[in-house]
Design an enzyme around this catalytic site. Sequence first.
Site, PDB file in Angstrom:
ATOM      1  N   HIS A  78       0.817  -1.212   0.000  1.00  0.00           N
ATOM      2  CA  HIS A  78       0.000   0.000   0.000  1.00  0.00           C
ATOM      3  C   HIS A  78       0.848   1.258   0.000  1.00  0.00           C
ATOM      4  CE1 HIS A  78      -3.412  -2.633   0.983  1.00  0.00           C
ATOM      5  NE2 HIS A  78      -4.145  -1.652   0.517  1.00  0.00           N
ATOM      6  N   GLY A  79       2.049   1.193   0.523  1.00  0.00           N
ATOM      7  CA  GLY A  79       2.876   2.392   0.483  1.00  0.00           C
ATOM      8  C   GLY A  79       4.120   2.253   1.322  1.00  0.00           C
TER       9      GLY A  79
END
Lengths: 500, 340
Positions: free
Chosen positions: A340-341
């Site tokens: 996701h990051g």
Amino acid sequence: MSFSDIEFAFFLPLVLLTFWCVPRRAAAQNLFLLGASYLFYATWSLTLLPLLVASTLVDYALARYIDTHRPANRSEDTPAVRSARRRVRVALAASLVWNLGLLCWFKYVGFFATALNELLGLFGLASALPVLELALPVGISYYTLIKLGYVFDVYLGRAKACRNLLTFATFVAFFPQIVAGPIVRGRDLLPQYEKPRSVTPAALRAAALLFLVGYVRKAYVSDVLALNLVNPIFAQPEQYSVLAHWAALLGFAGQVYCDFAGYSEMAIGCAAFFGVALPVNFDRPFLSRSLFEFWRRWHITLNQWLFDYIYNLLTTSRGWFRGRLDVGLMLVFLASGLWHGAAWGFVIWGVLHGVGLVINRRWDVFYRGLCRKDRVWVKRRKTRSYAVAAWALTQIFFVLTLLPFRVPGWEPLVVFTTGLVSSAGQALVEVPGLTTYFGLACCALFLGAEHLLAFEPFRRLGATFFRLPAPARGLVYGLVVVFLVVFLPPAGGAFIYARF
Amino acid sequence: MAEEQTPPEDPRGWREIATLVAVALAVVVAAELAVRRVVPDEPPIPEVADGVADLEAGNPELLILGSSHARSFYAVVDRLEPGRAVVVPAEGGTFQVFDWILQHRLSPLIEARTPAGAKVRDRLERLVLVTTYWDMCPAEYAHFEGNLPARSWTFDHYAADVLRDGMDPLNRNFVQARFKQIFGFSLLARERGELPTALREALQPPDRDARFEHRIAVRRDEIEGVEYDVCWDPAGRAAFDAIVDYTQAQGLELTVVLFPLLPATITPKAQATTLARYAEWVKQRAATEGFQVVDMTLGGPLERDDFELDCDHVTPAGNERFAEWALGGPLRILHAEGAR
């Protein structure tokens, strides 16, 4: 350009009309779609388009190589088979290094350099690593997984390598899915691209409805929640009451769901306009009564990918990981968090969900033991109170774990979390008034109605709508369009999941 | 590759889709008509493209360039000899926007030459720059950066920007403006985002005096508040200098008009700070560079009733009063030599 941008209102009809004028041959359709998809991608970044093209070429070649050199009988142990096995393993490793290397380079190198520098700083050592700030190629998190899954499938013999480069390139770059999924599988999608596509009125109707619903979800529900509730309260939580903190957190759950589910529906609807069926990505996750169920309903294609290619491969391997299900779950959600990051908030989020799933699994094992001892536990599990408690626990866990996902940094995280219990602020919303409350009520109504449609009397009601005569349905669609034109927030936000 | 396949025809299905679309469209049209009965359909305001088209079609002596306040000069132009002046109003413009328009939209026309080498627009003698203190605000403060692509770009500028930077929130303004232009016939499309307020006000008209007072308070804060600190944007100054340099290079006279503000919005503090510093700076540049400044910020004929509810722009009746007064006094120079 994303689906809710004004440019797309020009792009889609033009591409769609031209597509259906193209000769109905797979090659011609794929060639046109590939051109349109590269053009779509170039509108995000022309300079990063060559990376997508190169990435496609490399995996096409490696998959072909694996397919050609894979031993027909994997159980044989002749020198030739061993050599072939080694060669395909090298090709698989090359694909892994290439894909994950690119992903790490663009997405994580800055994060890891910063983390290492901070770690060195803790020990009083001078931070030496340069922190690169690279532009993240749009969709790299998605197309990397799509291609990796394909190469794995070819390696494991689950799918044949695609022989046609044009077909493969179209499969990778198809514009409805390139930016934010769904994360498609080659074995499901490639056969569709190998045949000429056509569209039936029923399919067109369903596609248009899905696109409209996705648009309402993203452009209205998600953006109204963000603008009227979530963004102002998360920006200055100290000014808001405890109730407002909870409303913002629940609102963020609704926002992120509508943002991504809306994108996925628009992508699926858009693909269906071109005769391509993409897999479903969300299935009313807020009805889930366990974390396992939740992740089978939320970002379905990502979780299927993670479980297929990390969890299953590890826990059924011959090595140390075999049977270590808890470790597998932790790894899957650590990977999910990092996917996701590149930020500690996502790592924490992943760890929390990993732990949550481990507890969930152990509880299931424990409860099954109880059921084996006494059948009364089976009955208890089927009671409404058990269902409500399981549902509430699952949803509260999910909502609370969104905090590190949404709030950047420790200090604001502590401030907001404290505000869930006690806050000196008094405000409930940023701009109290009819417009704000009307917008929020519409969002709640939409989300509530959508989830109620899963239950029988409401499902029948929904089915009744589709049996209405066409003019009556047209009237409803027209009213929805008018509602959107009048009440849509003029400055909608970008898709959250396009950033991942 | 598989060969061509003919999809199964389903005339009933296609008819049903046609019915759905037709009824949905009818609902949208009915909503459009209903909204038109309630919300007044105001004519579109003149834009940069209109000014450029006027210049392209004519051979004026005066070129009047400015922000939305330049629209007040249409009443001035109507009082001048036909064809003498052209107005180029840039909604939400600042000096950077004026400079961009001058360099990219107007200069090709100003400098256009016949095959024999003579200037096509050989009568042009003066540029009138209509400004207020606001035009010196930095773009990020003025929040008007989107107005340049929306109101001044052509497709070529848009395409060049997209090729350079990809599609981004800045160049998206161009597409949004074109979308509104294409659907300009529809109030629903044109007023998107503003309709709930417009409908509410149409059904329940607001108290004009109360709103006026509120806006006056807001404008006072704007003028005397934080702005005078940020009105000295280096980029704005450079743009102003570029405009001066350009007019000198083209042999044009330059007249800088400091447009009247609503007197009630000007506090003593604003007069002593923001407005004084702006006027002084322009006058200093005028003394150095040799151009003319007409300061109308105060002392004009315009009163409260001559201003729109935004307390910034002038009503049509106010524009007439302004034109009458300006041409009889401070802007007499805009008349042709013999008519003064």
